[in-house]
Design a protein around this motif. Structure first.
Motif, PDB file in Angstrom:
ATOM      1  N   SER A 101       0.833  -1.206   0.000  1.00 17.42           N
ATOM      2  CA  SER A 101       0.000   0.000   0.000  1.00 17.42           C
ATOM      3  C   SER A 101       0.870   1.260   0.000  1.00 17.42           C
ATOM      4  N   GLU A 102       1.916   1.232   0.813  1.00 14.95           N
ATOM      5  CA  GLU A 102       2.849   2.357   0.881  1.00 14.95           C
ATOM      6  C   GLU A 102       3.537   2.580  -0.472  1.00 14.95           C
ATOM      7  N   GLN A 103       3.920   1.490  -1.128  1.00 15.30           N
ATOM      8  CA  GLN A 103       4.555   1.585  -2.441  1.00 15.30           C
ATOM      9  C   GLN A 103       3.583   2.176  -3.461  1.00 15.30           C
ATOM     10  N   CYS A 104       2.347   1.730  -3.418  1.00 14.51           N
ATOM     11  CA  CYS A 104       1.320   2.245  -4.324  1.00 14.51           C
ATOM     12  C   CYS A 104       1.143   3.750  -4.130  1.00 14.51           C
ATOM     13  N   GLU A 105       1.083   4.170  -2.881  1.00 13.85           N
ATOM     14  CA  GLU A 105       0.925   5.596  -2.577  1.00 13.85           C
ATOM     15  C   GLU A 105       2.114   6.409  -3.089  1.00 13.85           C
ATOM     16  N   LYS A 106       3.323   5.888  -2.886  1.00 15.25           N
ATOM     17  CA  LYS A 106       4.519   6.590  -3.372  1.00 15.25           C
ATOM     18  C   LYS A 106       4.490   6.747  -4.889  1.00 15.25           C
ATOM     19  N   TYR A 107       4.166   5.670  -5.582  1.00 10.86           N
ATOM     20  CA  TYR A 107       4.091   5.727  -7.045  1.00 10.86           C
ATOM     21  C   TYR A 107       3.039   6.741  -7.492  1.00 10.86           C
ATOM     22  N   CYS A 108       1.878   6.671  -6.875  1.00  9.59           N
ATOM     23  CA  CYS A 108       0.783   7.560  -7.261  1.00  9.59           C
ATOM     24  C   CYS A 108       1.173   9.028  -7.055  1.00  9.59           C
ATOM     25  N   LYS A 109       1.781   9.328  -5.936  1.00  7.38           N
ATOM     26  CA  LYS A 109       2.194  10.710  -5.657  1.00  7.38           C
ATOM     27  C   LYS A 109       3.245  11.201  -6.649  1.00  7.38           C
ATOM     28  N   CYS A 110       4.100  10.293  -7.099  1.00  6.51           N
ATOM     29  CA  CYS A 110       5.114  10.686  -8.091  1.00  6.51           C
ATOM     30  C   CYS A 110       4.448  11.268  -9.334  1.00  6.51           C
ATOM     31  N   TYR A 111       3.378  10.626  -9.777  1.00  7.32           N
ATOM     32  CA  TYR A 111       2.660  11.129 -10.957  1.00  7.32           C
ATOM     33  C   TYR A 111       1.887  12.392 -10.622  1.00  7.32           C
ATOM     34  N   GLU A 112       1.176  12.379  -9.516  1.00 14.33           N
ATOM     35  CA  GLU A 112       0.367  13.542  -9.149  1.00 14.33           C
ATOM     36  C   GLU A 112       1.221  14.799  -8.934  1.00 14.33           C
ATOM     37  N   GLN A 113       2.417  14.621  -8.416  1.00 17.96           N
ATOM     38  CA  GLN A 113       3.293  15.757  -8.117  1.00 17.96           C
ATOM     39  C   GLN A 113       4.294  16.022  -9.239  1.00 17.96           C
ATOM     40  N   ASP A 114       4.138  15.310 -10.345  1.00 18.58           N
ATOM     41  CA  ASP A 114       4.993  15.492 -11.517  1.00 18.58           C
ATOM     42  C   ASP A 114       6.479  15.385 -11.164  1.00 18.58           C
ATOM     43  N   ALA A 115       6.800  14.311 -10.424  1.00 22.79           N
ATOM     44  CA  ALA A 115       8.198  14.070 -10.034  1.00 22.79           C
ATOM     45  C   ALA A 115       9.050  13.820 -11.279  1.00 22.79           C
ATOM     46  N   ASP A 116      10.339  13.967 -11.126  1.00 18.46           N
ATOM     47  CA  ASP A 116      11.258  13.724 -12.241  1.00 18.46           C
ATOM     48  C   ASP A 116      11.358  12.240 -12.578  1.00 18.46           C
ATOM     49  N   VAL A 117      11.301  11.394 -11.547  1.00 22.02           N
ATOM     50  CA  VAL A 117      11.393   9.945 -11.724  1.00 22.02           C
ATOM     51  C   VAL A 117      10.424   9.260 -10.766  1.00 22.02           C
ATOM     52  N   LEU A 118      10.132   8.014 -11.070  1.00 23.54           N
ATOM     53  CA  LEU A 118       9.271   7.205 -10.218  1.00 23.54           C
ATOM     54  C   LEU A 118      10.049   6.762  -8.980  1.00 23.54           C
ATOM     55  N   ALA A 119       9.379   6.680  -7.853  1.00 19.14           N
ATOM     56  CA  ALA A 119      10.010   6.259  -6.600  1.00 19.14           C
ATOM     57  C   ALA A 119      10.626   4.866  -6.752  1.00 19.14           C
ATOM     58  N   PHE A 120      11.645   4.611  -5.955  1.00 14.67           N
ATOM     59  CA  PHE A 120      12.286   3.299  -5.963  1.00 14.67           C
ATOM     60  C   PHE A 120      11.317   2.236  -5.456  1.00 14.67           C
ATOM     61  N   PHE A 121      11.428   1.038  -6.011  1.00 12.34           N
ATOM     62  CA  PHE A 121      10.635  -0.099  -5.573  1.00 12.34           C
ATOM     63  C   PHE A 121      11.229  -0.630  -4.272  1.00 12.34           C
ATOM     64  N   ASN A 122      10.399  -0.811  -3.269  1.00 12.90           N
ATOM     65  CA  ASN A 122      10.848  -1.310  -1.979  1.00 12.90           C
ATOM     66  C   ASN A 122      11.258  -2.784  -2.121  1.00 12.90           C
TER      67      ASN A 122
END
Length: 134
Positions: A101-122
């Motif tokens: 769930s935490e990983q899903c949230e991190k990935y989702c926020k990366c897109y919503e916040q227009d991050a430069d890269v996707l968060a690392f996979f735990n």
């Protein structure tokens, strides 16, 4: 240019919006569904998580987002394995699902916040729990 901006340039706005909607719905629904897995709604909650992951994978696939597609398919497959049991979920499985769930949230926020890269996979997610159900 961030990952969301790139999607908006490369794909139809409607497809990007659907992806963000499905992903946010999945991220927001994870923890309440995990709680259901601890009780008599085990099978129902697994099916809901599987459906959310399937919908998000479909939307991610349309945008050629292989990492998110793979993550969602992985999620679907684990829920299918867990569905072979009657439940409730084991403590080990619950803890692992909270990481998911935490990983899903991190990935989702990366897109919503227009991050430069996707968060690392735990990397802890690679070790599946040995006991899914009690």
């Amino acid at each position: 240019m961030g990952i969301l901006k790139k999607l908006e340039i490369d794909f139809e706005a409607d497809d990007v919006e659907k992806f963000l909607h499905f992903f946010r719905t999945m991220a927001d629904s994870f923890e309440p569904l995990i709680i259901k897995l601890e009780g008599d709604k085990y099978k129902e909650a697994l099916k809901e998580i599987q459906t959310l992951a399937h919908n998000t994978a479909w939307a991610a696939r349309r945008l050629e987002l292989d990492e998110v597609t793979d993550f969602c398919v992985f999620c679907e497959e684990v829920m299918e394995q867990a569905g072979r049991f009657d439940g409730p979920a084991s403590d080990e499985f619950i803890d692992w699902l909270l990481l998911l769930s935490e990983q899903c949230e991190k990935y989702c926020k990366c897109y919503e916040q227009d991050a430069d890269v996707l968060a690392f996979f735990n990397p802890l997610l690679v070790k599946l729990p040995s006991k899914l159900s009690q």
